[in-house]
Design an enzyme around this catalytic site. Structure first.
Site, PDB file in Angstrom:
ATOM      1  N   TYR A  69     -14.318   9.831  -7.490  1.00  0.00           N
ATOM      2  CA  TYR A  69     -14.895   8.520  -7.161  1.00  0.00           C
ATOM      3  C   TYR A  69     -16.346   8.403  -7.611  1.00  0.00           C
ATOM      4  O   TYR A  69     -16.821   7.291  -7.898  1.00  0.00           O
ATOM      5  CB  TYR A  69     -14.697   8.190  -5.672  1.00  0.00           C
ATOM      6  CG  TYR A  69     -13.269   7.743  -5.444  1.00  0.00           C
ATOM      7  CD1 TYR A  69     -12.850   6.477  -5.845  1.00  0.00           C
ATOM      8  CD2 TYR A  69     -12.315   8.614  -4.938  1.00  0.00           C
ATOM      9  CE1 TYR A  69     -11.533   6.081  -5.719  1.00  0.00           C
ATOM     10  CE2 TYR A  69     -10.987   8.236  -4.801  1.00  0.00           C
ATOM     11  CZ  TYR A  69     -10.601   6.959  -5.191  1.00  0.00           C
ATOM     12  OH  TYR A  69      -9.294   6.559  -5.085  1.00  0.00           O
TER      13      TYR A  69
ATOM     14  N   ARG B  84     -16.007   7.305 -11.062  1.00  0.00           N
ATOM     15  CA  ARG B  84     -15.628   5.886 -11.120  1.00  0.00           C
ATOM     16  C   ARG B  84     -16.805   4.975 -10.756  1.00  0.00           C
ATOM     17  O   ARG B  84     -16.958   3.888 -11.299  1.00  0.00           O
ATOM     18  CB  ARG B  84     -14.421   5.627 -10.213  1.00  0.00           C
ATOM     19  CG  ARG B  84     -13.191   6.387 -10.731  1.00  0.00           C
ATOM     20  CD  ARG B  84     -11.922   5.904 -10.116  1.00  0.00           C
ATOM     21  NE  ARG B  84     -11.679   4.509 -10.425  1.00  0.00           N
ATOM     22  CZ  ARG B  84     -10.864   3.729  -9.730  1.00  0.00           C
ATOM     23  NH1 ARG B  84     -10.196   4.217  -8.711  1.00  0.00           N
ATOM     24  NH2 ARG B  84     -10.692   2.477 -10.053  1.00  0.00           N
TER      25      ARG B  84
ATOM     26  N   GLN C 119      -6.479  -6.011  -6.811  1.00  0.00           N
ATOM     27  CA  GLN C 119      -6.217  -4.591  -6.532  1.00  0.00           C
ATOM     28  C   GLN C 119      -7.387  -3.758  -7.044  1.00  0.00           C
ATOM     29  O   GLN C 119      -7.438  -2.552  -6.814  1.00  0.00           O
ATOM     30  CB  GLN C 119      -4.940  -4.148  -7.255  1.00  0.00           C
ATOM     31  CG  GLN C 119      -3.697  -4.876  -6.792  1.00  0.00           C
ATOM     32  CD  GLN C 119      -2.540  -4.635  -7.755  1.00  0.00           C
ATOM     33  OE1 GLN C 119      -1.806  -3.672  -7.637  1.00  0.00           O
ATOM     34  NE2 GLN C 119      -2.378  -5.515  -8.731  1.00  0.00           N
TER      35      GLN C 119
ATOM     36  N   HIS D 248      -7.207  -3.181  -2.065  1.00  0.00           N
ATOM     37  CA  HIS D 248      -7.289  -1.720  -2.191  1.00  0.00           C
ATOM     38  C   HIS D 248      -8.684  -1.169  -1.899  1.00  0.00           C
ATOM     39  O   HIS D 248      -8.964  -0.018  -2.209  1.00  0.00           O
ATOM     40  CB  HIS D 248      -6.840  -1.282  -3.594  1.00  0.00           C
ATOM     41  CG  HIS D 248      -5.363  -1.425  -3.810  1.00  0.00           C
ATOM     42  ND1 HIS D 248      -4.764  -1.342  -5.042  1.00  0.00           N
ATOM     43  CD2 HIS D 248      -4.355  -1.637  -2.924  1.00  0.00           C
ATOM     44  CE1 HIS D 248      -3.444  -1.507  -4.911  1.00  0.00           C
ATOM     45  NE2 HIS D 248      -3.182  -1.697  -3.639  1.00  0.00           N
TER      46      HIS D 248
ATOM     47  N   CYS E 243     -16.590   6.405   7.466  1.00  0.00           N
ATOM     48  CA  CYS E 243     -16.414   7.733   8.044  1.00  0.00           C
ATOM     49  C   CYS E 243     -14.917   8.027   8.136  1.00  0.00           C
ATOM     50  O   CYS E 243     -14.124   7.125   8.425  1.00  0.00           O
ATOM     51  CB  CYS E 243     -17.057   7.765   9.426  1.00  0.00           C
ATOM     52  SG  CYS E 243     -16.809   9.364  10.248  1.00  0.00           S
TER      53      CYS E 243
ATOM     54  N   THR F  43      -1.642  -6.394 -14.366  1.00  0.00           N
ATOM     55  CA  THR F  43      -1.164  -5.399 -13.400  1.00  0.00           C
ATOM     56  C   THR F  43       0.253  -4.991 -13.777  1.00  0.00           C
ATOM     57  O   THR F  43       1.090  -5.852 -14.093  1.00  0.00           O
ATOM     58  CB  THR F  43      -1.271  -5.922 -11.942  1.00  0.00           C
ATOM     59  OG1 THR F  43      -0.673  -4.970 -11.071  1.00  0.00           O
ATOM     60  CG2 THR F  43      -0.644  -7.282 -11.742  1.00  0.00           C
TER      61      THR F  43
ATOM     62  N   GLU G 242       1.388  -6.709 -22.130  1.00  0.00           N
ATOM     63  CA  GLU G 242       2.751  -6.129 -22.152  1.00  0.00           C
ATOM     64  C   GLU G 242       3.540  -6.659 -20.965  1.00  0.00           C
ATOM     65  O   GLU G 242       2.953  -7.099 -19.975  1.00  0.00           O
ATOM     66  CB  GLU G 242       2.704  -4.608 -21.965  1.00  0.00           C
ATOM     67  CG  GLU G 242       1.561  -3.916 -22.600  1.00  0.00           C
ATOM     68  CD  GLU G 242       1.426  -2.484 -22.128  1.00  0.00           C
ATOM     69  OE1 GLU G 242       2.076  -1.651 -22.746  1.00  0.00           O
ATOM     70  OE2 GLU G 242       0.688  -2.210 -21.157  1.00  0.00           O
TER      71      GLU G 242
END
Ligand code: OAD
Length: 242
Positions: free
Chosen positions: A59, A62, A94, A112, A120, A181, A207
């Protein structure tokens, strides 16, 4: 062109493809692995229990990538659509980056979670803004209660945020549009099946998504190229940046 009339209520679901043109890699397909780990292997309560340092390393990476990213024309077109439609518009993403907000979106539902928030893992302290990076060998960030601070992300096996509001908006929409997505991660992948009997369902992306058969229409191409000229609202073409 997609014509919206005053009686339309629009539900937009965005995925990683919307941020791809901003330089944030998608999860699946080319470039979808991080150091040979699949996302499922570093984004789960099990991964957190087993190796929280590895999870924070992922993360932190990211956060660095998303921290450099700027919104692209797809984010700007959606912010403009929100401005034009007001309460007739619902944006559920998302994505955990903040590019919709950077583009000017006012009311984004992050099902998300959010990359630049932490919470925490033990106490009820509310999620808080955090853009810190915690790469090993740095110590894990700790809460005053003694718990460990974790990313405010919905991991595999956890329940996404704000599901009640999301299903209310799905029930009330007349146009459902999924953008960028792949249609494999639940529950978002099933939203289209939930609305298909009362709403038009449109897909935008380069796609076919896995759930293609539930969509009535699809526009194949990059979101940043298609969205800026896709919408006509109440008889007028939507102009981006105008
Ligand atoms: P995926 O990586 O599964 O799919 C990205 C989709 O974006 C693919 O279908 C691509 O064809 C499409 N795409 C690529 N470039 C595009 C472009 N320029 N314009 C439009 N579409 C483009 O990403 P998601 O479906 O968002 O969850 O993944 C869902 C969830 O899986 C993520 O939120 C994440 C991940 O695990 C968590 O981290 C909890």
């Amino acid at each position: 062109m997609l014509r919206l009339t005053p009686s339309d209520r629009v539900f937009i679901l965005t995925g990683a493809g919307v941020s791809a043109e901003s330089g944030i890699p998608t999860f699946r397909g080319a470039g979808g692995l991080w150091r040979n780990y699949r996302i499922e292997e570093v984004a789960s309560p099990y991964a957190w229990q087993r190796d929280p340092r590895l999870v924070w390393e992922f993360y932190s990476m990211r956060r660095r990538v998303a921290g450099e990213a700027k919104p692209n024309p797809a984010h700007l077109a959606l912010a403009r659509l929100e401005q034009a439609l007001g309460d007739r518009f619902f944006l559920c993403t998302q994505n955990v980056d903040n590019l919709h907000e950077q583009a000017g979106a006012q009311r984004v539902v992050h099902m998300h979670g959010e990359l630049f928030k932490s919470r925490c893992d033990s106490c009820n302290r509310p999620p808080f803004a955090d853009s810190g990076t915690y790469d090993p060998p740095a110590a894990l960030p700790r809460c005053d209660c003694g718990g460990t601070i974790r990313p405010h992300i919905c991991w595999f096996g956890e329940t996404p945020f704000e599901m009640e509001r999301i299903y209310d908006a799905l029930e009330g929409c007349t146009l459902f549009m999924a953008i960028g997505t792949s249609g494999v991660v639940e529950p978002a992948a099933s939203f289209v099946a939930y609305v298909r009997h009362h709403a038009r369902a449109v897909y935008v992306g380069p796609e076919e998504p896995s759930n293609r058969s539930s969509f009535s229409d699809a526009y194949f191409g990059k979101a940043g190229e298609l969205l800026p000229t896709l919408f006509e609202v109440d008889g007028k073409p939507l102009t981006v940046g105008g």
